[in-house]
Design a protein around this motif. Structure first.
Motif, PDB file in Angstrom:
ATOM      1  N   ALA A   2       0.840  -1.200   0.000  1.00  0.00           N
ATOM      2  CA  ALA A   2       0.000   0.000   0.000  1.00  0.00           C
ATOM      3  C   ALA A   2       0.877   1.253   0.000  1.00  0.00           C
ATOM      4  O   ALA A   2       1.921   1.293   0.655  1.00  0.00           O
ATOM      5  CB  ALA A   2      -0.914   0.010   1.220  1.00  0.00           C
ATOM      6  N   THR A   3       0.435   2.183  -0.751  1.00  0.00           N
ATOM      7  CA  THR A   3       1.186   3.442  -0.779  1.00  0.00           C
ATOM      8  C   THR A   3       0.914   4.242   0.490  1.00  0.00           C
ATOM      9  O   THR A   3      -0.218   4.465   0.867  1.00  0.00           O
ATOM     10  CB  THR A   3       0.795   4.295  -1.999  1.00  0.00           C
ATOM     11  OG1 THR A   3      -0.616   4.372  -2.061  1.00  0.00           O
ATOM     12  CG2 THR A   3       1.342   3.690  -3.261  1.00  0.00           C
ATOM     13  N   ARG A   4       1.990   4.612   1.058  1.00  0.00           N
ATOM     14  CA  ARG A   4       1.849   5.359   2.316  1.00  0.00           C
ATOM     15  C   ARG A   4       1.696   6.840   2.037  1.00  0.00           C
ATOM     16  O   ARG A   4       2.434   7.405   1.229  1.00  0.00           O
ATOM     17  CB  ARG A   4       3.087   5.150   3.186  1.00  0.00           C
ATOM     18  CG  ARG A   4       2.911   4.025   4.158  1.00  0.00           C
ATOM     19  CD  ARG A   4       3.980   4.124   5.211  1.00  0.00           C
ATOM     20  NE  ARG A   4       3.776   3.166   6.288  1.00  0.00           N
ATOM     21  CZ  ARG A   4       4.540   3.122   7.370  1.00  0.00           C
ATOM     22  NH1 ARG A   4       5.535   3.975   7.475  1.00  0.00           N
ATOM     23  NH2 ARG A   4       4.326   2.267   8.316  1.00  0.00           N
ATOM     24  N   ARG A   5       0.807   7.387   2.755  1.00  0.00           N
ATOM     25  CA  ARG A   5       0.621   8.833   2.630  1.00  0.00           C
ATOM     26  C   ARG A   5       1.556   9.552   3.590  1.00  0.00           C
ATOM     27  O   ARG A   5       1.698   9.151   4.749  1.00  0.00           O
ATOM     28  CB  ARG A   5      -0.817   9.225   2.988  1.00  0.00           C
ATOM     29  CG  ARG A   5      -1.694   9.349   1.762  1.00  0.00           C
ATOM     30  CD  ARG A   5      -2.971  10.093   2.141  1.00  0.00           C
ATOM     31  NE  ARG A   5      -3.933  10.096   1.054  1.00  0.00           N
ATOM     32  CZ  ARG A   5      -5.116  10.650   1.131  1.00  0.00           C
ATOM     33  NH1 ARG A   5      -5.488  11.209   2.262  1.00  0.00           N
ATOM     34  NH2 ARG A   5      -5.927  10.651   0.117  1.00  0.00           N
TER      35      ARG A   5
END
Ligand SMILES: [Zn+2]
Length: 56
Positions: A2-5
């Motif tokens: 998952a792309t981390r914000r």
């Protein structure tokens, strides 16, 4: 994966009086007539020189 914000960076609010510089220019008066002699910079009394708006 998952792309981390990135956490949102909260910028401190700039002082509206000195606009973040921490200094304000004030007019200097001299004599009884209050003639304007010039300007000088002084510490911003709103943020006490920090340039950030007081949170209170
Ligand atoms: Zn200020």
């Amino acid at each position: 994966m998952a792309t981390r914000r990135k956490p949102a960076v909260t910028e401190p609010a700039k002082c509206p009086v000195c606009k973040g510089s921490g200094e304000v220019s004030r007019t200097v008066h001299v004599g009884r007539k209050g003639r304007v002699a010039g300007e000088q910079t002084g510490l911003c009394l709103n943020c006490l020189g920090s340039g950030e708006a007081p949170s209170t």
